[in-house]
Design an enzyme around this catalytic site. Structure first.
Site, PDB file in Angstrom:
ATOM      1  N   SER A 220      30.432 -73.247 -28.048  1.00 20.79           N
ATOM      2  CA  SER A 220      31.663 -72.732 -27.610  1.00 20.79           C
ATOM      3  C   SER A 220      31.509 -71.236 -27.468  1.00 20.79           C
ATOM      4  O   SER A 220      31.588 -70.482 -28.484  1.00 20.79           O
ATOM      5  CB  SER A 220      32.933 -73.209 -28.344  1.00 20.79           C
ATOM      6  OG  SER A 220      34.052 -72.714 -27.722  1.00 20.79           O
ATOM      7  N   ASP A 224      34.620 -67.576 -22.134  1.00 19.53           N
ATOM      8  CA  ASP A 224      33.320 -67.513 -21.340  1.00 19.53           C
ATOM      9  C   ASP A 224      32.832 -68.844 -21.235  1.00 19.53           C
ATOM     10  O   ASP A 224      31.617 -68.894 -20.520  1.00 19.53           O
ATOM     11  CB  ASP A 224      32.457 -66.596 -21.996  1.00 19.53           C
ATOM     12  CG  ASP A 224      32.950 -65.195 -22.250  1.00 19.53           C
ATOM     13  OD1 ASP A 224      33.235 -64.519 -20.900  1.00 19.53           O
ATOM     14  OD2 ASP A 224      32.996 -64.740 -23.118  1.00 19.53           O
ATOM     15  N   GLY A 251      38.238 -77.121 -29.925  1.00 17.27           N
ATOM     16  CA  GLY A 251      37.020 -77.328 -29.943  1.00 17.27           C
ATOM     17  C   GLY A 251      36.479 -78.935 -30.468  1.00 17.27           C
ATOM     18  O   GLY A 251      35.329 -79.356 -30.118  1.00 17.27           O
ATOM     19  N   ASP A 252      37.376 -79.437 -31.266  1.00 18.08           N
ATOM     20  CA  ASP A 252      37.110 -80.791 -31.850  1.00 18.08           C
ATOM     21  C   ASP A 252      37.250 -81.625 -30.517  1.00 18.08           C
ATOM     22  O   ASP A 252      36.705 -82.734 -30.533  1.00 18.08           O
ATOM     23  CB  ASP A 252      38.297 -80.883 -32.702  1.00 18.08           C
ATOM     24  CG  ASP A 252      38.038 -79.952 -33.921  1.00 18.08           C
ATOM     25  OD1 ASP A 252      37.082 -79.620 -34.379  1.00 18.08           O
ATOM     26  OD2 ASP A 252      39.225 -79.865 -34.597  1.00 18.08           O
TER      27      ASP A 252
END
Length: 315
Positions: A220, A224, A251-252
């Site tokens: 990640s 971006d 993110g999870d």
């Protein structure tokens, strides 16, 4: 079915505040409590999408009992291992402009017997699992090699494993060849020991992790996008700009989408970006349901802008 292992889960309490002022008595404009920890969040996102998931977690004290109850309310099958001490409680303060202030507790110490019991719970409950996802920092007790042991045992049993951790625990596990590792930009920089200034720097760092044992890297890069390097190629996934409410657990959610879509190749990366983009638009650590996903926002490409500066370069 996807099994998750969260060795240091939490109760995540989120308070939405009109402003944050040190030393003042603050009144929340809204609050919520969610079952937390990176692997638990992956299970929550999978359950919200209608998938079957089992969450292996240590549970201690009344906080652990509440965590188990909340997991059940989310439709998650919990494989709880009793531990001494209490499950930790993390607090997030959210300001109107989206600024987050987080206070994360350290959590209970996991002794040798409990650490082995967690490994046994993974073995016993992973029959038929498509993936095992090991997520989060290690609690006090297990050494840095503990995740490496989880990876080794999973491969001996013929399973596939995704690892989302950082620091020495990530470095130690690379030699056991995890099927996927999922660092963010800072964790990727830490793993290779130098800063990342451009997208190309991130690609080279991910290539280095593959050279050290990771079979695939899903990285990640924040605003971006996300990089995927696996045996099908190198891809960058990005999303159209959205109004972000909270990035806790985004993110999870991305990892859940990636694994649910097969955990390999361009389509899985697109799912990861779609899940992460949906998650940042939700309050606290809420996980997206299928109705929150908008694949039209997502673009994936093999034409990587290697010289593009990262929005938040690492140091």
């Amino acid at each position: 079915m996807i099994l998750t292992l969260t060795p240091n889960p939490s109760l995540d309490r989120t308070y939405e505040l009109p402003g944050l002022k040190r030393g003042a008595v603050l009144r929340s404009a809204g609050d919520r409590v969610d079952p937390g920890g990176k692997g638990v969040n992956v299970s929550r996102a999978l359950a919200a999408a209608g998938g079957r998931t089992v969450a292996v977690v240590p549970l201690g004290g009344p906080e652990g009992a509440l965590l188990a109850r909340l997991l059940a309310e989310h439709g998650i099958e919990a494989a709880g291992v009793p531990v001494a001490g209490s499950t930790r409680v993390n607090v997030t303060l959210v300001e109107p402009d989206g600024t987050l202030t987080k206070v994360n507790a350290s959590g209970p110490e996991i002794d040798r017997a409990a650490a082995e019991a967690l490994l046994e719970a993974v073995r016993a409950r992973s029959a038929g699992a498509d993936w095992i996802a090991c997520c989060g920092s290690l609690p006090r007790g297990p050494g840095d090699e503990w995740y490496a042991e989880v990876v080794a045992r999973t491969h001996r049993a013929g399973g596939r494993i995704a690892l989302d951790t950082s620091g020495a625990a990530l470095t130690a596990a690379l030699g056991q060849r995890p099927d996927v590792v999922k660092p963010n930009a800072s964790e990727l920089s830490e793993a290779v020991g130098h800063p990342l200034a451009t997208v190309g720097d991130a690609v080279k760092a991910a290539e280095e992790l593959r050279g050290r044992g990771a079979r695939a890297v899903l990285a990640s890069l924040g605003a971006d996008g996300q990089l995927l390097l696996d045996d099908t190629g190198t891809y960058l996934g990005t999303a159209a700009e959205v109004v972000a409410r909270s990035d806790v657990g985004a993110g999870d959610a991305s990892l859940a989408g990636f694994l649910a879509a097969g955990g390999r190749g361009r389509a899985a990366l697109a799912a990861a970006v779609a899940y992460g983009t949906a998650a940042v638009q939700l309050p606290g650590s809420a996980m997206p349901a299928p109705s929150n996903l908008d694949p039209s926002l997502v673009t994936t490409t093999t034409d990587i802008p290697m010289n593009r500066a990262l929005t938040r370069p690492t140091r």
